[in-house]
Design a protein around this motif. Structure first.
Motif, PDB file in Angstrom:
ATOM      1  N   THR A 281       0.828  -1.207   0.000  1.00 13.65           N
ATOM      2  CA  THR A 281       0.000   0.000   0.000  1.00 13.65           C
ATOM      3  C   THR A 281       0.860   1.255   0.000  1.00 13.65           C
ATOM      4  N   ALA A 282       1.920   1.268   0.834  1.00 14.04           N
ATOM      5  CA  ALA A 282       2.807   2.429   0.872  1.00 14.04           C
ATOM      6  C   ALA A 282       3.509   2.626  -0.474  1.00 14.04           C
ATOM      7  N   TYR A 283       3.924   1.541  -1.097  1.00 17.86           N
ATOM      8  CA  TYR A 283       4.588   1.632  -2.403  1.00 17.86           C
ATOM      9  C   TYR A 283       3.635   2.230  -3.438  1.00 17.86           C
ATOM     10  N   ARG A 284       2.381   1.765  -3.468  1.00 20.88           N
ATOM     11  CA  ARG A 284       1.432   2.281  -4.442  1.00 20.88           C
ATOM     12  C   ARG A 284       1.139   3.764  -4.212  1.00 20.88           C
ATOM     13  N   ILE A 285       1.091   4.168  -2.960  1.00 23.69           N
ATOM     14  CA  ILE A 285       0.862   5.588  -2.677  1.00 23.69           C
ATOM     15  C   ILE A 285       2.028   6.425  -3.185  1.00 23.69           C
ATOM     16  N   ALA A 286       3.237   5.975  -2.906  1.00 25.94           N
ATOM     17  CA  ALA A 286       4.408   6.706  -3.397  1.00 25.94           C
ATOM     18  C   ALA A 286       4.455   6.711  -4.929  1.00 25.94           C
ATOM     19  N   GLN A 287       4.116   5.593  -5.521  1.00 27.13           N
ATOM     20  CA  GLN A 287       4.135   5.505  -6.979  1.00 27.13           C
ATOM     21  C   GLN A 287       3.144   6.478  -7.610  1.00 27.13           C
ATOM     22  N   GLU A 288       1.925   6.536  -7.083  1.00 28.99           N
ATOM     23  CA  GLU A 288       0.932   7.453  -7.639  1.00 28.99           C
ATOM     24  C   GLU A 288       1.315   8.904  -7.386  1.00 28.99           C
ATOM     25  N   ALA A 289       1.871   9.187  -6.197  1.00 32.76           N
ATOM     26  CA  ALA A 289       2.273  10.559  -5.896  1.00 32.76           C
ATOM     27  C   ALA A 289       3.398  11.020  -6.825  1.00 32.76           C
ATOM     28  N   LEU A 290       4.375  10.165  -7.088  1.00 32.33           N
ATOM     29  CA  LEU A 290       5.456  10.526  -8.007  1.00 32.33           C
ATOM     30  C   LEU A 290       4.935  10.683  -9.435  1.00 32.33           C
ATOM     31  N   THR A 291       3.967   9.840  -9.804  1.00 36.43           N
ATOM     32  CA  THR A 291       3.377   9.971 -11.137  1.00 36.43           C
ATOM     33  C   THR A 291       2.674  11.314 -11.284  1.00 36.43           C
ATOM     34  N   ASN A 292       1.929  11.723 -10.272  1.00 35.04           N
ATOM     35  CA  ASN A 292       1.249  13.017 -10.327  1.00 35.04           C
ATOM     36  C   ASN A 292       2.249  14.168 -10.358  1.00 35.04           C
ATOM     37  N   ALA A 293       3.325  14.044  -9.572  1.00 34.13           N
ATOM     38  CA  ALA A 293       4.344  15.096  -9.569  1.00 34.13           C
ATOM     39  C   ALA A 293       5.019  15.208 -10.936  1.00 34.13           C
ATOM     40  N   ARG A 294       5.249  14.053 -11.553  1.00 32.07           N
ATOM     41  CA  ARG A 294       5.879  14.084 -12.877  1.00 32.07           C
ATOM     42  C   ARG A 294       4.953  14.751 -13.901  1.00 32.07           C
ATOM     43  N   LYS A 295       3.630  14.526 -13.760  1.00 31.34           N
ATOM     44  CA  LYS A 295       2.700  15.094 -14.726  1.00 31.34           C
ATOM     45  C   LYS A 295       2.462  16.578 -14.492  1.00 31.34           C
ATOM     46  N   HIS A 296       2.295  16.965 -13.237  1.00 23.25           N
ATOM     47  CA  HIS A 296       1.833  18.320 -12.939  1.00 23.25           C
ATOM     48  C   HIS A 296       2.934  19.261 -12.450  1.00 23.25           C
ATOM     49  N   ALA A 297       4.104  18.730 -12.098  1.00 24.75           N
ATOM     50  CA  ALA A 297       5.208  19.592 -11.658  1.00 24.75           C
ATOM     51  C   ALA A 297       6.516  19.077 -12.242  1.00 24.75           C
ATOM     52  N   PRO A 298       6.659  19.041 -13.562  1.00 30.59           N
ATOM     53  CA  PRO A 298       7.910  18.563 -14.164  1.00 30.59           C
ATOM     54  C   PRO A 298       9.064  19.502 -13.845  1.00 30.59           C
ATOM     55  N   GLY A 299      10.167  18.908 -13.504  1.00 28.51           N
ATOM     56  CA  GLY A 299      11.349  19.700 -13.169  1.00 28.51           C
ATOM     57  C   GLY A 299      11.461  20.063 -11.715  1.00 28.51           C
ATOM     58  N   ALA A 300      10.399  19.931 -10.935  1.00 26.68           N
ATOM     59  CA  ALA A 300      10.446  20.265  -9.504  1.00 26.68           C
ATOM     60  C   ALA A 300      11.033  19.110  -8.719  1.00 26.68           C
ATOM     61  N   GLU A 301      11.733  19.432  -7.648  1.00 26.68           N
ATOM     62  CA  GLU A 301      12.326  18.408  -6.803  1.00 26.68           C
ATOM     63  C   GLU A 301      11.259  17.849  -5.861  1.00 26.68           C
TER      64      GLU A 301
END
Length: 411
Positions: free
Chosen positions: A321-341
């Motif tokens: 569950t923790a892995y899936r949460i991190a995976q979805e959060a990183l996917t959203n960050a990649r889509k909506h905040a490209p280039g941000a740390e």
């Protein structure tokens, strides 16, 4: 549950097939239905019983020296009409039973028809009607034997015999009614159990479909986002240096391969119908490092701060569950905040729970339009809730985003 149409009884919340409802119709709701072969047999048997008892009564009244010949003839005529009226017992059980009270008083030949009418009333109507009509019938017995004394039995014996016959008819009818009520109750329980089993099966199928859909979203969204981002970069920067183009093409190829493997696994589960079928290993918290490394290879800036002493000791369901949460959060960050740390922080211990935060500032440049369903965060909140935890998120001042999840970790 074949094709019979359900019938609702007054005062009863159940729905019963009309063929069963005709057998026991306390409210008269099925009086207009066609009679079955069983109904015709029952009606003919009651008519035959009334005629046979009426014939016995006619013989007794003809041989009774206390009754004149004219009164005996009139008695037989009234009894014949009463026997014919037995065919109306299903349509008007209460009216027929009330009409038979004076008939039994003046006619021995009509005694059989009166007994059939009283029995029908006890079967098809509540006890309050049976009590009133039965009491009236029993009250008429002393007057009937006073008007036409029996030629062979004393008055007291005749009176006791008549009362016993009336009580037996009433008791028999009430027994039949209670038995039919019991059968209908058992039939209703069977229908309820069948309906509940069907609903449970449908709910299980729906939950399985939701779990598969959630898993497909979590797994494939990460891969396909990589494809979209790098394909978009190649589209908008066709003059990029060759090493960057080669690296982007490699990421696209690897992501497509992984997405295809994940899709095959899900389709295999759907075809086999067994969610526990062996397939690719499910991710755990220990695989979080590989996920971050994969994101870094795709060009993301990710900082992982894992303060869990032994990730391998985390329970498999919790880690997944923790892995899936991190995976979805990183996917959203990649889509909506490209280039941000993006900073991923994981803390927790047995008995305290597992806390995960994913935080990113506003993107440094323009954000390309990446299609999405908007259901990712809803799915994460549902996944955390199913695990017994909670998930919250908020937008930060300046355009950043903060996501935090807490999951229970048994000691």
């Amino acid at each position: 549950m074949s094709g019979t149409e359900p019938t609702r009884h007054p005062g009863r919340p159940w729905a019963l097939p009309s063929t069963i409802a005709r057998e026991f119709d306390p409210g008269g709701a099925g009086r207009r239905g066609r009679r079955t072969v069983r109904d015709w047999f029952a009606d003919f048997s009651c008519f035959a019983a009334a005629v046979l008892l009426g014939m016995a009564g006619a013989d007794a009244i003809s041989a009774n020296p206390h009754v004149s010949e004219d009164l005996a003839d009139l008695d037989q005529v009234v009894g014949a009409l009463a026997c014919a009226a037995v065919w109306l017992r299903r349509r008007w059980p209460l009216g027929l039973a009330v009409a038979m009270v004076p008939v039994a008083l003046v006619s021995d030949t009509g005694g059989g028809a009166a007994a059939v009418a009283l029995f029908t009333l006890a079967v098809h109507r509540p006890f309050r009607y049976v009590a009133w009509v039965g009491a009236a019938s029993i009250a008429m017995i002393p007057f009937a034997y006073w008007m036409r004394p029996d030629a062979e039995m004393p008055y007291g014996v005749s009176l006791a015999f008549g009362v016993l016959i009336s009580l037996t008819v009433i008791g028999w009818g009430m027994f039949v009614r209670s038995r039919r009520e019991l059968l209908l109750s058992l039939h209703d329980r069977a229908l309820r159990a069948e309906n509940e089993a069907s609903l449970r099966a449908e709910q299980a199928q729906r939950l399985a479909r939701e779990a598969i859909a959630r898993e497909m979203h979590d797994v494939l969204a990460h891969r396909l986002t990589l494809l979209s981002v790098h394909a978009g970069a190649l589209e908008f920067r066709p003059d990029a240096p060759r090493p960057e183009i080669v690296r982007a093409a490699g990421v696209i190829r690897e992501s497509a391969h992984e997405a295809l493997q994940d899709l095959r696994q899900v389709i295999g589960v759907l075809r086999g119908g067994d969610t526990d079928a062996p397939g690719r290993p499910q991710p755990t918290l220990a695989a979080l490092d590989a996920l971050v490394a994969e994101c870094r290879e795709a060009g993301m800036k990710v900082v992982l701060d894992s303060r869990v002493t032994d990730p391998d000791a985390v329970p498999a369901a919790l880690g997944r569950t923790a892995y899936r949460i991190a995976q979805e959060a990183l996917t959203n960050a990649r889509k909506h905040a490209p280039g941000a740390e993006v900073t991923v922080t994981v803390t927790g211990a047995p008995g305290e729970g597992l806390t995960m935060t994913v935080r990113n500032p506003a993107p440094p440049g323009d954000v390309p339009k990446v299609p999405g369903s908007g259901q990712g965060l809803i799915g994460l909140a549902e996944r955390a809730s199913l695990a017994g935890g909670r998930l919250g998120h908020r937008a930060l001042p300046g355009g950043g985003f903060h996501l935090e999840a807490w999951l229970p970790w048994a000691s």
